[in-house]
Design a protein around this motif. Structure first.
Motif, PDB file in Angstrom:
ATOM      1  N   UNK A 160       0.820  -1.233   0.000  1.00  0.00           N
ATOM      2  CA  UNK A 160       0.000   0.000   0.000  1.00  0.00           C
ATOM      3  C   UNK A 160       0.842   1.266   0.000  1.00  0.00           C
ATOM      4  N   UNK A 162       3.035   4.271  -2.282  1.00  0.00           N
ATOM      5  CA  UNK A 162       2.759   5.081  -3.471  1.00  0.00           C
ATOM      6  C   UNK A 162       3.171   4.321  -4.735  1.00  0.00           C
ATOM      7  N   UNK A 215       5.120  -3.820   9.130  1.00  0.00           N
ATOM      8  CA  UNK A 215       4.496  -3.315   7.895  1.00  0.00           C
ATOM      9  C   UNK A 215       5.502  -2.518   7.062  1.00  0.00           C
ATOM     10  N   UNK A 216       6.646  -2.190   7.657  1.00  0.00           N
ATOM     11  CA  UNK A 216       7.713  -1.460   6.951  1.00  0.00           C
ATOM     12  C   UNK A 216       8.926  -1.434   7.863  1.00  0.00           C
ATOM     13  N   UNK A 218      10.409   1.252   8.557  1.00  0.00           N
ATOM     14  CA  UNK A 218      10.162   2.418   9.408  1.00  0.00           C
ATOM     15  C   UNK A 218       9.398   2.021  10.672  1.00  0.00           C
ATOM     16  N   UNK A 219       8.354   1.190  10.494  1.00  0.00           N
ATOM     17  CA  UNK A 219       7.531   0.852  11.654  1.00  0.00           C
ATOM     18  C   UNK A 219       8.311  -0.001  12.656  1.00  0.00           C
ATOM     19  N   UNK A 222      10.801   2.215  14.485  1.00  0.00           N
ATOM     20  CA  UNK A 222      10.138   3.044  15.505  1.00  0.00           C
ATOM     21  C   UNK A 222       9.752   2.207  16.721  1.00  0.00           C
ATOM     22  N   UNK A 277      15.365   9.211  14.621  1.00  0.00           N
ATOM     23  CA  UNK A 277      15.555   9.377  16.056  1.00  0.00           C
ATOM     24  C   UNK A 277      14.178   9.257  16.709  1.00  0.00           C
ATOM     25  N   UNK A 279      12.358  10.046  20.203  1.00  0.00           N
ATOM     26  CA  UNK A 279      12.715  10.961  21.284  1.00  0.00           C
ATOM     27  C   UNK A 279      11.511  11.183  22.194  1.00  0.00           C
TER      28      UNK A 279
ATOM     29  N   UNK C   4       7.937  10.336  20.865  1.00  0.00           N
ATOM     30  CA  UNK C   4       7.551  10.781  19.521  1.00  0.00           C
ATOM     31  C   UNK C   4       8.702  10.560  18.538  1.00  0.00           C
ATOM     32  N   UNK C   5       8.341  10.633  17.276  1.00  0.00           N
ATOM     33  CA  UNK C   5       9.337  10.532  16.220  1.00  0.00           C
ATOM     34  C   UNK C   5      10.105  11.842  16.119  1.00  0.00           C
ATOM     35  N   UNK C  45       3.979   6.387   8.798  1.00  0.00           N
ATOM     36  CA  UNK C  45       4.712   5.187   8.362  1.00  0.00           C
ATOM     37  C   UNK C  45       5.447   4.574   9.551  1.00  0.00           C
ATOM     38  N   UNK C  46       5.978   5.416  10.386  1.00  0.00           N
ATOM     39  CA  UNK C  46       6.703   4.937  11.565  1.00  0.00           C
ATOM     40  C   UNK C  46       5.750   4.452  12.655  1.00  0.00           C
ATOM     41  N   UNK C  47       4.716   5.230  12.925  1.00  0.00           N
ATOM     42  CA  UNK C  47       3.927   4.946  14.127  1.00  0.00           C
ATOM     43  C   UNK C  47       2.852   3.888  13.910  1.00  0.00           C
ATOM     44  N   UNK C  48       2.271   3.848  12.694  1.00  0.00           N
ATOM     45  CA  UNK C  48       1.213   2.839  12.492  1.00  0.00           C
ATOM     46  C   UNK C  48       1.428   1.996  11.236  1.00  0.00           C
ATOM     47  N   UNK C  49       2.575   2.166  10.586  1.00  0.00           N
ATOM     48  CA  UNK C  49       2.844   1.334   9.408  1.00  0.00           C
ATOM     49  C   UNK C  49       1.985   1.694   8.203  1.00  0.00           C
ATOM     50  N   UNK C  51       1.828   3.133   4.812  1.00  0.00           N
ATOM     51  CA  UNK C  51       2.812   3.421   3.757  1.00  0.00           C
ATOM     52  C   UNK C  51       2.276   4.327   2.655  1.00  0.00           C
ATOM     53  N   UNK C  52       1.112   4.942   2.888  1.00  0.00           N
ATOM     54  CA  UNK C  52       0.471   5.669   1.785  1.00  0.00           C
ATOM     55  C   UNK C  52       1.252   6.914   1.377  1.00  0.00           C
ATOM     56  N   UNK C  53       2.213   7.353   2.205  1.00  0.00           N
ATOM     57  CA  UNK C  53       3.033   8.496   1.798  1.00  0.00           C
ATOM     58  C   UNK C  53       4.483   8.083   1.512  1.00  0.00           C
TER      59      UNK C  53
END
Lengths: 281, 281, 281, 281
Positions: A160, A162, A215-216, A218-219, A222, A277, A279, C4-5, C45-49, C51-53
């Protein structure tokens, strides 16, 4: 506009130091790489070649070996703190000293469940790291891990995202997630025992990576950072660099063979690189 | 004198292959680097550019991935034997195929004493290797280890060597012995289970290294090889390359500090290199 | 405190691209390594996976190859500017794109003074680099050189530095000065012709290094930076990293041989590292 | 079967030596890496740890530096011959000495067409090499080049090769041919001037590569070796290793863009490797 010296520093890199600490029952072997970097009043060294405020990098190297005798006994953070403090307090012209230490890990050999008293085997490419930045008024301590090569064979997807005219990547709900992490965390509150803290954080990072339904990258990154901040209140923030060590399904279908997520091309380049990061507000 | 083609070969190197073998309770993850090298009737490819007997290296690579699906299930030796045989029997112009496989080791992560079913961590720089050389009439199998970084903090000395006008080295009865071994052994009798054999030989090599009262790298090297030949009758000979990873006592005495074999400079270059084959009469 | 990110980015590294530009009289061969790094609205993308952006790094790679066809015709800076602008303008969620390009240099072979039309030889380890950082409102361009290995056999000394209890280095008025530079400069005013500018700055850096009567690495570094800022008004500042590639006189006197600055040990580690930015007031 | 020591050797590797030769008008700067390897009567060093016939590798290193003062004045071959002879004649227990020297190339900087008298720039990754093997009764000299990275953008194809079920490679009459050669030749008749010989052979290798209408790497490799043997009668044979540094056309057609042999992916792995010796009947 007049030309002037901007930010600058100098020091000795790649000081390779090993030490044997002789305990009654066994020898403790430690091997580290130390980098020293100093900032301060070095303008005239640059502009007119006046070296009167320059402590030679050769002397910095000697100092590392000399001070290791009495002051490298515990964690690399403790030794780095001692070194940084030494340079700042003994050299009036030095405003700030940065000490980076990388520890090459060795394990005592184990035979029949028993650790050998003085034979060691390398702990591999993974290394423990720290950075101490010390000025007259302030001190910052970072601890970390580098070259931590980990992977999971499932519980990882990438979907999902881009799609545009240059998209050829196929969505997948099940892929290999492999990465060679570089991670550093910064302490708000310096721990009493850096090694215990390091071991706890490393274990938590591995557990989070292993258990995460990714899911990525990134996830997952994090989630790993978040887990550390949730458990370790003394950690202010954590920085993670996670290159994606791609394992790409090989197209066996062109040979009328099914590849049910079994056979992969392992590639080093090019590679996705995810950096963040995590934080506190 | 007429000019002619001498010994020659060609093939594909650095074929990076990973595989997931899905067992009911866990995923087995394997990563290998495969080199293929072929000898045979390639004269006219060289002399007149006739490629009619050339199997492209790109096809060799595809073949490795394709055959891995059904035939890379157990040891790297088993897979190498299959590949070598495939090239020799399917290509009439090929007289001899050499397959080198290097296995990058991964371990399942362990949490609270339990292995995770699908999360892995790198086993470090040490790698398992094999080489199979196959012709129509013959087959040779070598197994080995590379980048095995081991050291002992005592039970090693170096004394009573030749002294000449260029000698500056001090004799020592107690030094660090560190090496990054490359070891290969050749089988007379092919074992039923290459992995069991590998594990046994590796353990024996480590034990011998750890327990040896070393008078020189040469002596320790020979003891390691001898131990393997004594226990493993199917092994015809064993070749060991042991670079001396020097840890040199740092001269603290120049600063009025005693260095009782505690503080060392770890150096990569220059390095002593000891190479020998231990064999049978 | 809520977690937070913080600062984050992602992209594709080590995109290895080569291109043939076919001029009437000869082929121009270019080889570059491109890194893409994007910053923007990637929180979810980091917090909930979500990927739409996320524009996949695989697509970024494809984009580099696709755009190289029409837009990599001149300098690496021109191509980096085009790529950075493409990502920022085509992807609404991207706030900032950083493009790093490293160019591997090749020279046409020369026979009897004539350049061959399509045969090339590597220009060696030295590489040309650039970095473009582009946001909706701003653009920054850096150009540079990396792995520039240079040395001079005289006109370099190091004396009158601080001496303390750990000092063992001997003062010298005549030593080898060797370094493998990494240099980047930042433009205030973007030049019309990046390659002409690069060639001019590189030549000036070499001339300054060669002609300088060096009292320290710091002084030579500063002289090199100062020379560039004096001549090139469009350059705002220049950053130089100069590791000291030590060539240490070998102690031949211990063998009753004189070493009049003739015989040296060339060492890689440890090494002094001098880093500074020369800028304008 | 009794266990015994087989083939063995030991020595010092990676002796990093640099030298300034002070000519009236300029300084000549040389930097080499020397490997020493000795064979001889070392059985008891291995079997019982008797070091009385062992010349320590540390002493070998000292010897290289000490002898460089008077005997490293011309080619690396001349120096290697001197070293090899020294070890064989001064150490009765040594049957054979092998000296490998790799020369790191530097060029004097040129400004306005004039060579600077003492400022140097690296000659790049390409290195000149030699190997001398000396026993009491015999001597062999090899000269060579390593890491010679060359390419041609046309006059190279690869067609009419074997096609089987795993073939996916497309035939092409026009591709990039790139390789990073390792080449050694062996002399029957030792030349008076190794450097003149080296320069002549290197030039001939480059000319042959550049001018060849290549139907395969094999054919170009053979042509290069053949050219040397035809011109240089004192050369007995020449060994060439030519890894294929693939530049693979990127599939732009998937984006409706034509790729007329313009845009390539440069890859390091996997790579084809072609190895052959060209010799005389």
């Amino acid at each position: 506009m007049k030309i002037k010296l901007g930010e600058n520093s100098y020091g000795k890199n790649a000081v390779q130091l090993s030490k044997i600490i002789r305990h009654p029952a066994y020898h403790e072997f430690r091997q580290v790489t130390v980098n020293v970097s100093l900032k301060g009043d070095f303008d005239e060294a640059h502009t007119i070649g006046d070296n009167s405020k320059i402590l030679p990098t050769d002397t910095q190297k000697n100092t590392v070996y000399a001070l290791a005798k009495d002051h490298f006994k515990h964690s690399i953070e403790d030794f780095a703190l001692y070194l940084a403090n030494y340079f700042v307090t003994s050299q009036a012209q030095v405003d700030e000293a940065t000490i980076d230490i990388t520890e090459h890990l060795y394990h005592r050999m184990v035979f029949d469940g028993v650790e050998h008293p003085h034979a060691y085997i390398s702990g591999g490419g993974e290394k423990r790291t720290c950075r101490v930045i010390k000025s007259a008024s302030d001190v910052g301590v970072q601890s970390g891990i580098t070259d931590l090569l980990i992977l999971k064979t499932t519980d990882s997807g990438f979907e999902k995202y881009i799609r545009d005219k240059y998209t050829t990547l196929k969505e997948t709900a099940d892929r290999i997630l492999a990465t060679k992490c570089e991670i550093q965390w910064t302490y708000d509150k310096l721990p009493a025992d850096y090694t215990a803290q390091f071991n706890g954080i490393r274990e938590l990072l591995l557990q989070t990576f292993a258990g995460h339904k990714s899911l990525s990258v990134q996830q997952t990154l994090y989630a790993m950072g978040q887990a550390v901040l949730e458990v370790y209140e003394g950690v202010r923030e954590i920085h993670l660099e996670m290159p994606n060590k791609h394992h790409i399904p090989f197209n066996l279908e062109q040979f009328d063979i099914q590849n049910q997520n079994e056979i992969f091309i392992a590639t080093d380049e090019p590679y996705g690189l995810i950096v963040a990061t995590v934080t506190r507000e």
